[in-house]
Design a protein around this motif. Structure first.
Motif, mmCIF file in Angstrom:
data_model
loop_
_atom_site.group_PDB
_atom_site.id
_atom_site.type_symbol
_atom_site.label_atom_id
_atom_site.label_comp_id
_atom_site.label_asym_id
_atom_site.label_seq_id
_atom_site.Cartn_x
_atom_site.Cartn_y
_atom_site.Cartn_z
ATOM 1 N N PHE A 48 0.820 -1.203 0.000
ATOM 2 C CA PHE A 48 0.000 0.000 0.000
ATOM 3 C C PHE A 48 0.860 1.262 0.000
ATOM 4 C CE2 PHE A 48 -2.633 3.068 2.616
ATOM 5 C CZ PHE A 48 -3.441 3.457 1.557
ATOM 6 N N ALA A 49 1.994 1.229 0.698
ATOM 7 C CA ALA A 49 2.879 2.394 0.714
ATOM 8 C C ALA A 49 3.350 2.739 -0.700
ATOM 9 C CB ALA A 49 4.077 2.129 1.616
ATOM 10 N N LEU A 50 3.709 1.741 -1.465
ATOM 11 C CA LEU A 50 4.111 1.987 -2.851
ATOM 12 C C LEU A 50 2.927 2.462 -3.682
ATOM 13 C CD1 LEU A 50 6.135 1.921 -5.161
ATOM 14 C CD2 LEU A 50 5.669 -0.532 -5.412
ATOM 15 N N ALA A 51 1.760 1.872 -3.461
ATOM 16 C CA ALA A 51 0.564 2.272 -4.205
ATOM 17 C C ALA A 51 0.246 3.742 -4.000
ATOM 18 C CB ALA A 51 -0.617 1.408 -3.793
ATOM 19 N N CYS A 52 0.569 4.274 -2.820
ATOM 20 C CA CYS A 52 0.264 5.676 -2.529
ATOM 21 C C CYS A 52 1.067 6.643 -3.386
ATOM 22 C CB CYS A 52 0.517 5.967 -1.052
ATOM 23 S SG CYS A 52 -0.712 5.246 0.061
ATOM 24 N N GLN A 53 2.179 6.200 -3.942
ATOM 25 C CA GLN A 53 2.883 7.077 -4.867
ATOM 26 C C GLN A 53 2.631 6.692 -6.315
ATOM 27 O OE1 GLN A 53 6.928 6.159 -3.210
ATOM 28 N NE2 GLN A 53 7.534 6.020 -5.367
ATOM 29 N N LEU A 54 2.395 5.403 -6.571
ATOM 30 C CA LEU A 54 2.078 4.998 -7.940
ATOM 31 C C LEU A 54 0.786 5.648 -8.421
ATOM 32 C CD1 LEU A 54 2.933 1.177 -7.851
ATOM 33 C CD2 LEU A 54 4.342 3.046 -8.748
ATOM 34 N N ASP A 55 -0.205 5.790 -7.507
ATOM 35 C CA ASP A 55 -1.481 6.371 -7.935
ATOM 36 C C ASP A 55 -1.382 7.874 -8.176
ATOM 37 O OD1 ASP A 55 -1.554 7.505 -5.372
ATOM 38 O OD2 ASP A 55 -3.159 6.222 -4.641
ATOM 39 N N PRO A 93 0.964 4.420 6.079
ATOM 40 C CA PRO A 93 1.237 3.258 5.222
ATOM 41 C C PRO A 93 2.539 2.535 5.559
ATOM 42 C CG PRO A 93 0.420 5.081 3.912
ATOM 43 C CD PRO A 93 0.689 5.634 5.279
ATOM 44 N N HIS A 94 3.424 3.213 6.279
ATOM 45 C CA HIS A 94 4.683 2.577 6.702
ATOM 46 C C HIS A 94 4.601 2.074 8.143
ATOM 47 C CE1 HIS A 94 6.575 3.918 3.022
ATOM 48 N NE2 HIS A 94 6.186 5.155 3.265
ATOM 49 N N TYR A 97 -0.698 0.148 8.199
ATOM 50 C CA TYR A 97 -2.016 0.400 7.608
ATOM 51 C C TYR A 97 -1.947 0.032 6.129
ATOM 52 C CZ TYR A 97 -3.010 2.857 11.951
ATOM 53 O OH TYR A 97 -3.199 3.172 13.277
ATOM 54 N N ALA A 98 -2.834 -0.860 5.695
ATOM 55 C CA ALA A 98 -2.627 -1.537 4.418
ATOM 56 C C ALA A 98 -3.630 -1.173 3.338
ATOM 57 C CB ALA A 98 -2.643 -3.054 4.632
ATOM 58 N N SER A 99 -4.488 -0.185 3.561
ATOM 59 C CA SER A 99 -5.455 0.207 2.540
ATOM 60 C C SER A 99 -5.987 1.595 2.858
ATOM 61 C CB SER A 99 -6.625 -0.774 2.488
ATOM 62 O OG SER A 99 -7.419 -0.674 3.663
ATOM 63 N N ALA A 100 -6.590 2.229 1.871
ATOM 64 C CA ALA A 100 -7.179 3.555 2.099
ATOM 65 C C ALA A 100 -8.271 3.528 3.172
ATOM 66 C CB ALA A 100 -7.719 4.115 0.785
ATOM 67 N N PRO A 101 -9.187 2.538 3.163
ATOM 68 C CA PRO A 101 -10.192 2.513 4.242
ATOM 69 C C PRO A 101 -9.573 2.422 5.635
ATOM 70 C CG PRO A 101 -10.913 1.130 2.428
ATOM 71 C CD PRO A 101 -9.503 1.523 2.127
#
Length: 249
Positions: A48-55, A93-94, A97-101
């Motif tokens: 999820f931490a990576l997803a927060c910058q990929l998005d 995220p670090h 916490y593994a998701s936006a919800p």
């Protein structure tokens, strides 16, 4: 010269929520320092931490937090503030916490942030000796904001605190989540009226966070519209005496 200390969870919260007030204080002769507490770079982010910058269109090779720290420095300059201060604690995220919800759900029982913030806040208070604090109310319920409110209320600073309504979370829903509603209910509401100069400084500062504008507002036009909807005002709950140098609505 009086000192105001703005305590921001993330690299954009203070500018988004009370940037105009910070600019007004600075123009009124205050020393204003914007401190962001969760700015640690984490090598090789994943999940999820990576997803927060990929998005946000940023590849895994980008040091996302270093980029955001540079944006924050530009925002502080746009507001006419002292250089911003960055504390190297990790964002949610670090911390598992593994998701936006999950960011807006209950805090994890193994989340150490409130405890980690306690000595940091005490040190900041001792070093800066502020005459005024500005901090979030936790509107929206983001876990990072919630943990900061918990740590700051436990510290119980003696100086006045202007608790800001967390933007844009406060305007995304007609009845946003307010986990500390009862805590702040007895404090008087204060609305600061922004001059055109204050508004322009806030708009420029918010626009400095280029990595966030598309995700948060759909682009610069969406940001401009959201700021116009605020009507040149910023609203707080006030603990203690109102400082001099502010124009009230």
């Amino acid at each position: 010269m009086p000192t105001a200390l703005a305590l921001s969870p993330h690299l954009d919260d203070a500018a988004f929520s009370c940037g105009g007030t910070l600019a007004q204080l600075a123009r009124g002769g205050w020393r204003v320092v914007m401190v962001t507490l969760l700015t640690a770079s984490v090598p090789e982010p994943a999940g999820f931490a990576l997803a927060c910058q990929l998005d946000k269109g940023l590849g895994p090779e980008v040091d996302y937090m270093a980029l955001r720290r540079e944006e924050d420095r530009a925002a502080a300059a746009a507001l006419g503030l002292n250089p911003s201060v960055h504390v190297a604690l990790p964002e949610a995220p670090h911390r598992g916490y593994a998701s936006a919800p999950e960011l807006f759900a209950e805090t994890r029982p193994d989340d150490p942030l409130a405890g980690d913030l306690a000595p940091v806040l005490a040190r900041l208070m001792a070093d800066a000796a502020p005459d005024l604090l500005l901090a979030p109310q936790g509107v929206g319920g983001h876990v990072d904001h919630v943990q900061l409110v918990r740590a700051l209320t436990a510290l119980a600073p003696a100086c006045p605190i202007m608790w800001w309504r967390d933007f844009p979370y406060a305007v995304r829903h007609p009845d946003p989540k307010e986990p500390f509603r009862e805590v702040f209910a007895d404090l008087p509401a204060v609305t600061v009226r922004l001059s055109p100069e204050d508004e322009a400084a806030k708009h420029a500062a918010c626009g400095s966070y280029a990595s966030q504008i598309g995700f948060q507002f759909g682009g610069p036009a969406g940001l401009a519209e959201r700021l116009r909807e605020e009507g040149g005002r910023e609203t707080f709950r006030l603990a203690g005496a109102l400082p001099d140098g502010l124009t009230l609505a």
